[in-house]
Design an enzyme around this catalytic site. Structure first.
Site, mmCIF file in Angstrom:
data_model
loop_
_atom_site.group_PDB
_atom_site.id
_atom_site.type_symbol
_atom_site.label_atom_id
_atom_site.label_comp_id
_atom_site.label_asym_id
_atom_site.label_seq_id
_atom_site.Cartn_x
_atom_site.Cartn_y
_atom_site.Cartn_z
ATOM 1 N N ASP A 32 81.345 40.924 95.491
ATOM 2 C CA ASP A 32 82.386 40.576 94.774
ATOM 3 C C ASP A 32 83.069 39.451 95.294
ATOM 4 O O ASP A 32 83.039 39.088 96.400
ATOM 5 C CB ASP A 32 83.328 41.796 94.100
ATOM 6 C CG ASP A 32 84.244 41.506 93.375
ATOM 7 O OD1 ASP A 32 84.180 40.634 92.238
ATOM 8 O OD2 ASP A 32 85.291 41.395 93.674
ATOM 9 N N ASP A 34 86.815 38.156 93.718
ATOM 10 C CA ASP A 34 88.221 38.514 94.013
ATOM 11 C C ASP A 34 88.658 39.671 94.502
ATOM 12 O O ASP A 34 88.080 40.836 94.319
ATOM 13 C CB ASP A 34 88.660 38.415 92.374
ATOM 14 C CG ASP A 34 89.025 37.124 91.725
ATOM 15 O OD1 ASP A 34 88.977 36.088 92.382
ATOM 16 O OD2 ASP A 34 88.567 37.090 90.587
#
Length: 268
Positions: A32, A34
């Site tokens: 991922d 963020d």
């Protein structure tokens, strides 16, 4: 049997996991962005380029749960109206700090790149991700980046679109990461590339969706105390054994690097 959001059993796409492959890479490593690679939510970070570093009430109050991408489209239109430029956005993205230990993890992966196929699946945007990864010197680590399309129009406004449509009831309307991962594994299997393990590093609720479909051969690395971690723990309490992947929470990404180092040692 678990079923993916489009009605296709994800475990069937993991057929062959655990079988030795004569060709590297052995592992698929999924990141991922963020609050995983970077230590902030980049959609919130860009407000540092807005007038007063804040949004007017009518923009903030327009947010609807599950439609964050549409909300960010309105945010970017407002910022364009206020004269925020591509250079302003680029400067913000480049200066977002990496999460603790992430430089060490990237350094480890660069030394063992032949063993890992690395992809990124993020509900941020392509422009911001590329800016940050290039600034960090890590862009070349990633075979593919999946994120919302973004560009600058003729006015110089930063524009954002949805990644795709899907039928998952658990994910935001513009992106289901499980669907993306499922399709990627199917595509690579057609190319006769299969992986001994899938390794998933994330933090959010939308990272829980794909990680919950991993098999017992795989490893989920949730950021300690974040929604992905909490939801995995909750699933295990309510349905012991339902979350099949090994669960390895981390506070520093250096812990992920150490786990991967031990994994490689066991294979020697």
């Amino acid at each position: 049997m678990k079923r993916c959001c489009e009605g296709v059993g994800l475990p069937c796409l993991f057929k062959g996991v655990g079988m030795a492959s004569p060709q590297p890479p052995r592992y698929l490593l999924v990141f991922d962005f963020d609050e995983t690679i970077i230590d902030e939510n980049s959609d919130e970070s860009i407000l540092r380029a807005a007038p007063g570093q804040a949004l007017p009430d009518h923009i903030r109050q327009s947010f609807r749960e599950g439609f964050y991408n549409e909300y960010m489209q309105r945010v970017l239109t407002y910022m364009g109206d206020q004269g925020v430029t591509m250079g302003d956005f680029k400067a913000v993205y480049e200066n977002i700090p990496l999460s603790p230990g992430m430089p060490e993890l990237f350094q480890f992966l660069s030394k063992h790149h032949e063993l890992f196929e690395i992809i990124l699946i993020s509900d941020a945007n392509m422009f911001g991700i590329e800016c940050k990864l290039r600034a960090a010197g890590s862009y070349s680590l990633f075979r593919k980046v999946f994120s919302n399309p973004s560009s600058f129009d003729r006015r110089g406004y930063f524009t954002l679109g949805p990644y795709h449509s899907h039928k998952c009831l658990e994910c935001p309307a513009n992106m289901c990461k499980r669907k993306i991962l499922t399709e990627y594994l199917a595509e690579r299997a057609q190319e006769e590339v299969e992986f001994e393990r899938v390794l998933y590093v994330g933090d959010g609720a939308n990272d829980f969706c794909p990680s919950a479909a991993l098999t017992a051969a795989d490893v989920a690395f949730p950021r300690q105390g974040y929604p992905m971690h909490r939801r995995a723990q909750e699933m295990e309490r309510k349905q012991p054994g339902a979350f099949q992947a090994a669960l390895v929470p981390w506070e520093s990404a250096a812990e992920v690097a150490r786990y991967l180092q031990e994994l490689l040692k066991k294979k020697c």
